[in-house]
Design an enzyme around this catalytic site. Structure first.
Site, PDB file in Angstrom:
ATOM      1  N   ASP A 193       0.870  -1.175   0.000  1.00 22.05           N
ATOM      2  CA  ASP A 193       0.000   0.000   0.000  1.00 22.05           C
ATOM      3  C   ASP A 193       0.910   1.230   0.000  1.00 22.05           C
ATOM      4  OD1 ASP A 193      -2.381   1.604   0.510  1.00 22.05           O
ATOM      5  OD2 ASP A 193      -3.214  -0.228   1.383  1.00 22.05           O
ATOM      6  N   ASP A 293      -3.090   4.717  -2.262  1.00 17.84           N
ATOM      7  CA  ASP A 293      -4.158   5.236  -1.407  1.00 17.84           C
ATOM      8  C   ASP A 293      -4.652   6.607  -1.898  1.00 17.84           C
ATOM      9  OD1 ASP A 293      -5.481   4.798   1.307  1.00 17.84           O
ATOM     10  OD2 ASP A 293      -4.584   6.771   1.644  1.00 17.84           O
ATOM     11  N   GLU A 351      -6.441   3.885  -5.792  1.00 14.87           N
ATOM     12  CA  GLU A 351      -7.740   4.022  -5.132  1.00 14.87           C
ATOM     13  C   GLU A 351      -8.323   5.363  -5.564  1.00 14.87           C
ATOM     14  OE1 GLU A 351      -9.869   4.141  -0.750  1.00 14.87           O
ATOM     15  OE2 GLU A 351      -7.997   5.204  -1.121  1.00 14.87           O
ATOM     16  N   HIS A 422     -11.268  -3.080   3.474  1.00  9.14           N
ATOM     17  CA  HIS A 422     -11.195  -2.762   4.899  1.00  9.14           C
ATOM     18  C   HIS A 422     -11.965  -1.491   5.253  1.00  9.14           C
ATOM     19  CE1 HIS A 422      -8.349  -0.324   2.824  1.00  9.14           C
ATOM     20  NE2 HIS A 422      -8.182   0.421   3.898  1.00  9.14           N
ATOM     21  N   ASP A 423     -12.558  -0.839   4.270  1.00  7.57           N
ATOM     22  CA  ASP A 423     -13.257   0.425   4.516  1.00  7.57           C
ATOM     23  C   ASP A 423     -14.773   0.294   4.433  1.00  7.57           C
ATOM     24  OD1 ASP A 423     -10.914   1.885   4.830  1.00  7.57           O
ATOM     25  OD2 ASP A 423     -10.762   2.355   2.692  1.00  7.57           O
TER      26      ASP A 423
END
Ligand code: NOJ
Length: 642
Positions: A193, A293, A351, A422-423
């Protein structure tokens, strides 16, 4: 990437002027994305713009007709945005450029909750090494690790203190090297990430910049003179203003996320050079790429103008129109690709919150030299809803989303296919939380993900059919976003029960409870006290039990992944949605003589379905029964020609 296609001349979008009719705004790639988003929010179809009366309305007239709700300033911002993204995505019929990541199934690991090897209650790198056989057996090709860098963990590692060090709770750099080697030894790949929209306020760049206004790091961030009010009206995604006041120094600094995640100023070339150098350093170690990210937020416009009130109201955040597709976004991405990713042939997955279908194409076209893949998020909520709304998600939305992408994304673009990370709360729970439907729904969701064209990303626990947790109180939640949201709702006057209910509907913690490996205490995740606890569901739902059960969600994932791997039609074939009536989903994937037909029942009732006939072999069936009926949430996959 060495496999990038040659760059044809970009086709410019129409000129932008204030008397532009809506029809032409809709014809502009970014204009279309923005109108689609706004219309989605108010629950209206994009076809509305096809109405000749509506389509002829100009932006200026819109200001008048809405009695100033749509402001002149907003129109100016919109025109600026259209001007900053002048290219039209290419839609020719070029052949697909081959790349390993187009054929791969990715699996996201949230390391903190995956597997704990040392009993401190936090998942770690050795824990991942111990579980690699599970991932190899599942058949996934590549792993994405959420951040494992040194961090004070205000946002569980998305606040990085040192980009070149491993967080102590996760292990050591030697553990990392061993993990990378072990992943490669199993024929899998590993991506990291990359969180470079912001750093932790404890990163040395920030601490030095704050302590010394003359520091070379001062320009790495958005510092603005102090005073009583923040420099603009932008709000943070984690509640409150996007500015933190440092009282001692009397200075403001920007943070779009938590008050410990300070935004980096990408207009500052020395900062960009340091980021590129750090990326090369990881790539030289052998990592295969990065998930970037909130990468579409990196370019902020000069002057950091105030956000529009109407956009703020519609989107829930003020200022976002200025940076979700900032003026230098494409330029920064190209530079980072040339400087760092390309020489190593690294894959990049950006993302892109707020990115729509057209901007997604501009960011990832194989001729564009920007990103390889992008995560866009419109499929995750129903039109007009957001994550904090408590509602049942209808799978028809998911179908319509992918049907539109199948129409719009040709061979030059590869979409990502995912519905958990995970969000976000768990998908099964969003659709139908009744326990009797859990297994079939888990299988149905898997089937949507693994039979479409695009690169699937499976989130840890999805393969087990993990669902939302029955958190009993705020004390059981850990996420900074949930805690801030609760405080914000209470401050607005909501009582505890209402505020807690809303937080529970959207909390990211649902996806962050430990992976359930076996029936022992804490699901075999840790021998200590987990940093966040599950609700005991592991006694019945765990990987060990599922592995031995041919009817489990886990077995279904394994079978589907193996099928996908063996099927050129599933990997590269054309996609045609042949039944999109309410509650139904049938699509066909075709390549040469091979054809795969996928039949899904999106409802909780038995449904009549068409039997494709004797020429087809039924290869997967989640609710076996007569060929012309399919049980609640059933999924069938047929194949012929191989
Ligand atoms: C997106 C990440 O996925 C999320 O977990 C994080 O909180 C924000 N970006 C900020 O880094």
């Amino acid at each position: 990437m060495p496999d990038s296609a040659p760059a044809p001349a970009p086709a410019p979008a129409p000129q932008v002027r204030a008397d532009l009719p809506l029809r032409e705004v809709y014809d502009h790639p970014l204009g279309r994305d923005i109108l689609d988003k706004v219309l989605r929010q108010v629950g209206v179809s994009g076809r509305w713009v096809d109405n000749p009366v509506v389509g002829r309305l100009t932006l200026r007239q819109l200001v008048r007709l809405t009695r100033g709700k749509v402001t002149h300033t907003f129109v100016d911002t919109l025109l600026g945005l259209l001007g900053a993204h002048p290219d039209r995505p290419l839609d020719d019929d070029a052949p697909i450029t081959p790349a390993w990541w187009k054929d791969a199934v990715f699996y996201q690991i949230y390391p903190r909750s995956f597997s704990d090897s040392d009993g401190d209650g936090v998942g770690d790198l050795r824990g991942i090494i111990d579980r690699l056989d599970h991932l190899a057996d599942l058949g996934v090709d590549a792993l994405w690790l959420s951040p494992i860098y040194d961090s004070p963990n205000d946002d569980n590692g998305y606040d990085i203190r040192d980009y070149r060090a491993i967080g102590a709770e996760f292990g050591t750099m030697a553990d990392f090297d061993e993990l990378l080697e072990s992943v490669h030894a199993r024929g899998m790949r590993l991506i990291m990430d990359l969180v470079v929209n912001h750093t932790s306020d404890e990163h040395v760049w920030f601490t030095e910049a704050l302590a010394d206004p003359a520091s070379p790091y001062r320009d790495y961030y958005f510092f603005r003179p102090g005073g009583a009010t923040p420099p603009n009206n932008w709000t943070s995604f984690f509640s409150g203003p996007a500015w933190r006041h440092f009282d001692e120094e009397d200075v403001w600094a920007m943070h779009l996320f938590s008050s410990k995640q300070m935004d980096l100023d990408w207009d500052h070339a020395p900062m960009r050079a340091e980021i590129a150098d750090m990326v090369r350093w990881w790539l030289a170690k052998g990592v295969d790429g990065f998930r970037l990210d909130v990468i579409n937020y990196i370019s902020k416009p000069p002057g950091l103008p105030d956000g529009d009130a109407l956009v703020g109201e519609l989107m829930g955040f003020t200022g976002v129109e200025h940076y979700f597709a900032g003026p230098r976004l494409h330029e920064h991405l190209r530079e980072l690709r040339t400087e760092a990713f390309e020489p190593y042939g690294a894959v990049t997955v950006g993302e892109g919150p707020g990115v729509g279908s057209q901007l997604g194409k501009l960011l990832t076209g194989d001729y564009r030299g920007e990103l390889d893949l992008v995560f866009t998020f419109d499929q995750l909520e129903a039109p007009g809803k957001d994550r904090w709304d408590d509602y049942r998600y209808r799978l028809d939305h998911l179908r319509d989303h992918y049907a539109a992408y199948a129409d719009q994304w040709g061979n030059r673009y590869q979409q990502t296919v995912f519905c958990e990370n995970h969000d976000n709360p768990r998908m099964i729970s969003k659709v139908d939380p009744r326990p009797e439907h859990r297994t079939v729904l888990g299988k149905l969701i898997a089937t949507t993900q693994l039979t479409l064209r695009g690169t699937p990303f499976i989130y840890q626990g999805q393969e087990l059919g993990m669902v939302n947790q029955a958190f009993a109180s705020m004390d059981e939640l850990r996420d900074v976003e949930s805690l801030n949201k609760y405080a914000e709702l209470r401050a607005e006057g909501r009582d505890h029960a209402a505020a807690f209910a809303q937080v529970l509907a959207g909390s990211r913690d649902h996806a962050r409870t430990p992976v359930q490996w076996d029936a022992t205490e804490h699901g075999g995740f840790t021998s200590g006290e987990p940093w966040i606890a599950g609700d005991g569901d592991h006694a019945a739902w765990n990987m060990a039990a599922a592995a031995d059960d041919p009817g489990s969600v886990l077995s279904w994932y394994r079978d589907l992944i193996a099928l996908r791997r063996s099927s050129p039609a599933l990997l590269h074939g054309s996609t045609e949605f042949t039944d999109t009536r309410r509650g139904r989903w049938v699509h066909r994937r075709v390549l040469d003589a091979e054809e795969v037909v996928v039949v899904l029942n999106l409802t909780d009732r038995v449904q009549k379905v068409r039997d494709p006939g004797p020429a087809y072999e039924l290869v997967l069936d989640s609710v076996p029964g007569p060929a012309t009926v399919l049980g609640a949430y059933g999924a069938r996959v047929f194949r012929r020609g191989r």
